[in-house]
Enzyme design. Structure first.
Site, PDB file in Angstrom:
ATOM      1  N   ASN A 113       8.091  -5.590  -1.333  1.00  0.00           N
ATOM      2  CA  ASN A 113       8.038  -4.452  -0.423  1.00  0.00           C
ATOM      3  C   ASN A 113       6.588  -4.404   0.046  1.00  0.00           C
ATOM      4  O   ASN A 113       5.722  -3.859  -0.642  1.00  0.00           O
ATOM      5  CB  ASN A 113       8.437  -3.151  -1.118  1.00  0.00           C
ATOM      6  CG  ASN A 113       8.456  -1.982  -0.120  1.00  0.00           C
ATOM      7  OD1 ASN A 113       8.000  -2.125   1.016  1.00  0.00           O
ATOM      8  ND2 ASN A 113       8.971  -0.844  -0.555  1.00  0.00           N
TER       9      ASN A 113
ATOM     10  N   ARG B 250      13.602   3.910  12.105  1.00  0.00           N
ATOM     11  CA  ARG B 250      12.348   4.658  12.117  1.00  0.00           C
ATOM     12  C   ARG B 250      11.579   4.451  13.422  1.00  0.00           C
ATOM     13  O   ARG B 250      12.148   4.043  14.423  1.00  0.00           O
ATOM     14  CB  ARG B 250      11.532   4.288  10.870  1.00  0.00           C
ATOM     15  CG  ARG B 250      12.306   4.680   9.584  1.00  0.00           C
ATOM     16  CD  ARG B 250      11.472   4.594   8.353  1.00  0.00           C
ATOM     17  NE  ARG B 250      10.262   5.413   8.477  1.00  0.00           N
ATOM     18  CZ  ARG B 250       9.259   5.374   7.607  1.00  0.00           C
ATOM     19  NH1 ARG B 250       9.339   4.566   6.560  1.00  0.00           N
ATOM     20  NH2 ARG B 250       8.193   6.144   7.769  1.00  0.00           N
TER      21      ARG B 250
ATOM     22  N   TYR C 163      11.376   8.931   1.155  1.00  0.00           N
ATOM     23  CA  TYR C 163      11.367   7.949   0.067  1.00  0.00           C
ATOM     24  C   TYR C 163      11.968   8.463  -1.236  1.00  0.00           C
ATOM     25  O   TYR C 163      12.072   7.707  -2.199  1.00  0.00           O
ATOM     26  CB  TYR C 163       9.929   7.471  -0.179  1.00  0.00           C
ATOM     27  CG  TYR C 163       9.286   6.841   1.033  1.00  0.00           C
ATOM     28  CD1 TYR C 163       9.854   5.725   1.644  1.00  0.00           C
ATOM     29  CD2 TYR C 163       8.117   7.370   1.595  1.00  0.00           C
ATOM     30  CE1 TYR C 163       9.274   5.144   2.769  1.00  0.00           C
ATOM     31  CE2 TYR C 163       7.530   6.800   2.710  1.00  0.00           C
ATOM     32  CZ  TYR C 163       8.113   5.687   3.297  1.00  0.00           C
ATOM     33  OH  TYR C 163       7.545   5.117   4.408  1.00  0.00           O
TER      34      TYR C 163
ATOM     35  N   HIS D  48      12.960  -2.532   1.343  1.00  0.00           N
ATOM     36  CA  HIS D  48      12.375  -1.258   1.774  1.00  0.00           C
ATOM     37  C   HIS D  48      13.251  -0.123   1.278  1.00  0.00           C
ATOM     38  O   HIS D  48      14.483  -0.240   1.304  1.00  0.00           O
ATOM     39  CB  HIS D  48      12.280  -1.179   3.302  1.00  0.00           C
ATOM     40  CG  HIS D  48      11.444  -2.264   3.884  1.00  0.00           C
ATOM     41  ND1 HIS D  48      10.070  -2.230   3.860  1.00  0.00           N
ATOM     42  CD2 HIS D  48      11.780  -3.432   4.475  1.00  0.00           C
ATOM     43  CE1 HIS D  48       9.601  -3.341   4.419  1.00  0.00           C
ATOM     44  NE2 HIS D  48      10.617  -4.089   4.795  1.00  0.00           N
TER      45      HIS D  48
ATOM     46  N   ALA E 263       3.417  -0.959   4.670  1.00  0.00           N
ATOM     47  CA  ALA E 263       2.948  -1.004   6.066  1.00  0.00           C
ATOM     48  C   ALA E 263       2.533  -2.413   6.495  1.00  0.00           C
ATOM     49  O   ALA E 263       2.598  -2.748   7.689  1.00  0.00           O
ATOM     50  CB  ALA E 263       1.801  -0.026   6.260  1.00  0.00           C
TER      51      ALA E 263
ATOM     52  N   GLU F  81      12.922  -9.418   1.131  1.00  0.00           N
ATOM     53  CA  GLU F  81      12.142  -8.255   1.582  1.00  0.00           C
ATOM     54  C   GLU F  81      12.952  -6.991   1.281  1.00  0.00           C
ATOM     55  O   GLU F  81      14.139  -6.943   1.582  1.00  0.00           O
ATOM     56  CB  GLU F  81      11.921  -8.413   3.092  1.00  0.00           C
ATOM     57  CG  GLU F  81      11.197  -7.261   3.724  1.00  0.00           C
ATOM     58  CD  GLU F  81      10.904  -7.524   5.208  1.00  0.00           C
ATOM     59  OE1 GLU F  81      10.978  -8.684   5.679  1.00  0.00           O
ATOM     60  OE2 GLU F  81      10.617  -6.528   5.904  1.00  0.00           O
TER      61      GLU F  81
ATOM     62  N   ARG G 110       4.957  11.204  -2.275  1.00  0.00           N
ATOM     63  CA  ARG G 110       4.680  10.824  -0.888  1.00  0.00           C
ATOM     64  C   ARG G 110       5.949  10.969  -0.038  1.00  0.00           C
ATOM     65  O   ARG G 110       6.960  10.322  -0.321  1.00  0.00           O
ATOM     66  CB  ARG G 110       4.249   9.356  -0.907  1.00  0.00           C
ATOM     67  CG  ARG G 110       4.143   8.711   0.434  1.00  0.00           C
ATOM     68  CD  ARG G 110       4.001   7.201   0.295  1.00  0.00           C
ATOM     69  NE  ARG G 110       3.913   6.625   1.614  1.00  0.00           N
ATOM     70  CZ  ARG G 110       4.272   5.394   1.916  1.00  0.00           C
ATOM     71  NH1 ARG G 110       4.742   4.590   0.983  1.00  0.00           N
ATOM     72  NH2 ARG G 110       4.175   4.968   3.145  1.00  0.00           N
TER      73      ARG G 110
ATOM     74  N   PRO H 292       0.789  -1.234   0.000  1.00  0.00           N
ATOM     75  CA  PRO H 292       0.000   0.000   0.000  1.00  0.00           C
ATOM     76  C   PRO H 292       0.823   1.287   0.000  1.00  0.00           C
ATOM     77  O   PRO H 292       1.874   1.362   0.630  1.00  0.00           O
ATOM     78  CB  PRO H 292      -0.811  -0.102   1.299  1.00  0.00           C
ATOM     79  CG  PRO H 292      -0.081  -1.062   2.156  1.00  0.00           C
ATOM     80  CD  PRO H 292       0.562  -2.037   1.213  1.00  0.00           C
ATOM     81  N   ASN H 293       0.303   2.238  -0.734  1.00  0.00           N
ATOM     82  CA  ASN H 293       0.820   3.608  -0.824  1.00  0.00           C
ATOM     83  C   ASN H 293       2.105   3.741  -1.639  1.00  0.00           C
ATOM     84  O   ASN H 293       2.566   4.849  -1.874  1.00  0.00           O
ATOM     85  CB  ASN H 293       1.020   4.228   0.574  1.00  0.00           C
ATOM     86  CG  ASN H 293      -0.274   4.284   1.349  1.00  0.00           C
ATOM     87  OD1 ASN H 293      -1.258   4.842   0.853  1.00  0.00           O
ATOM     88  ND2 ASN H 293      -0.326   3.686   2.526  1.00  0.00           N
TER      89      ASN H 293
HETATM   90  C1  DQA Z   1       8.448   1.041   3.451  1.00  0.00           C
HETATM   91  C2  DQA Z   1       8.554   1.200   4.973  1.00  0.00           C
HETATM   92  C3  DQA Z   1       7.217   0.976   5.642  1.00  0.00           C
HETATM   93  O1  DQA Z   1       7.333   1.163   7.055  1.00  0.00           O
HETATM   94  C4  DQA Z   1       6.193   1.956   5.112  1.00  0.00           C
HETATM   95  O2  DQA Z   1       4.920   1.678   5.666  1.00  0.00           O
HETATM   96  C5  DQA Z   1       6.130   2.023   3.633  1.00  0.00           C
HETATM   97  C6  DQA Z   1       7.371   1.933   2.866  1.00  0.00           C
HETATM   98  C7  DQA Z   1       9.758   1.383   2.715  1.00  0.00           C
HETATM   99  O3  DQA Z   1       9.902   0.973   1.563  1.00  0.00           O
HETATM  100  O4  DQA Z   1      10.619   2.058   3.276  1.00  0.00           O
HETATM  101  O5  DQA Z   1       5.073   2.225   3.061  1.00  0.00           O
HETATM  102  O6  DQA Z   1       8.143  -0.323   3.162  1.00  0.00           O
END
Ligand code: DQA
Length: 148
Positions: free
Chosen positions: A73, A106, A22, A99, A76, A97, A17, A9-10
């Site tokens: 990825n 964080r 990011y 990120h 959240a 995984e 964003r 998501p997002n």
């Molecule tokens: C994320 C880190 C997560 O905590 C966050 O919710 C994201 C992006 C990252 O790529 O740094 O949406 O996965």
């Protein structure tokens, strides 16, 4: 070799964003870079993004017998989703995984991943480069497992 890349998501909002966290790169640009690197490595890549937990679970379930490896990825859902974890374990496809941000630097609730201990490995904190590093690591792992 087929690698499935899954985004949670997002991540469709990358570029606009929280750029201080990011960066300014869009998910489309990360996809293009990943596909280019995959071509050089001679691997096939499929790419998906969803904002919905159930859709992510469905996408993982569909990979059974189809993907050699997954780069995910989960955004959240990384920190919350036992459903995503269970799906990854159910299909038994090795996954990495990734990120963009360093989740360990964080907020406390982001420092835990419910996926990480089941992963081949994790790349976190290198911005868009995390995807390239993750792909290279996953392909190297799968090639070594095949015996070269
Ligand atoms: C994320 C880190 C997560 O905590 C966050 O919710 C994201 C992006 C990252 O790529 O740094 O949406 O996965």
């Amino acid at each position: 070799m087929h690698i499935a890349v899954l985004n949670g998501p997002n991540l469709n909002l990358l570029g606009e964003r929280e750029p201080e966290l990011y960066g300014r790169i869009t998910l489309g640009e990360i996809e293009a870079r990943t596909r280019e690197r995959a071509r050089a490595l001679d691997v096939e890549v499929s790419w998906a993004q969803t904002n919905h937990e159930g859709e992510l679970v469905d996408a993982i379930q569909r990979l059974k017998g189809k993907a050699d490896g997954v780069m995910i990825n989960a955004a959240a859902f990384t920190h919350t989703s036992l459903a995503v974890r269970d799906a990854l374990l159910a299909v038994r496809v090795p996954f990495v995984e990734v990120h963009l941000s360093n989740i360990f630097a964080r907020e406390p609730e982001r420092r835990r991943s419910v996926l990480a201990d089941a992963a081949v490995g994790m790349v976190t904190g290198f911005g868009a480069e995390s995807y390239r590093l993750g792909l290279e690591g996953l392909v190297g792992f799968l090639q070594a497992r095949r015996g070269g």
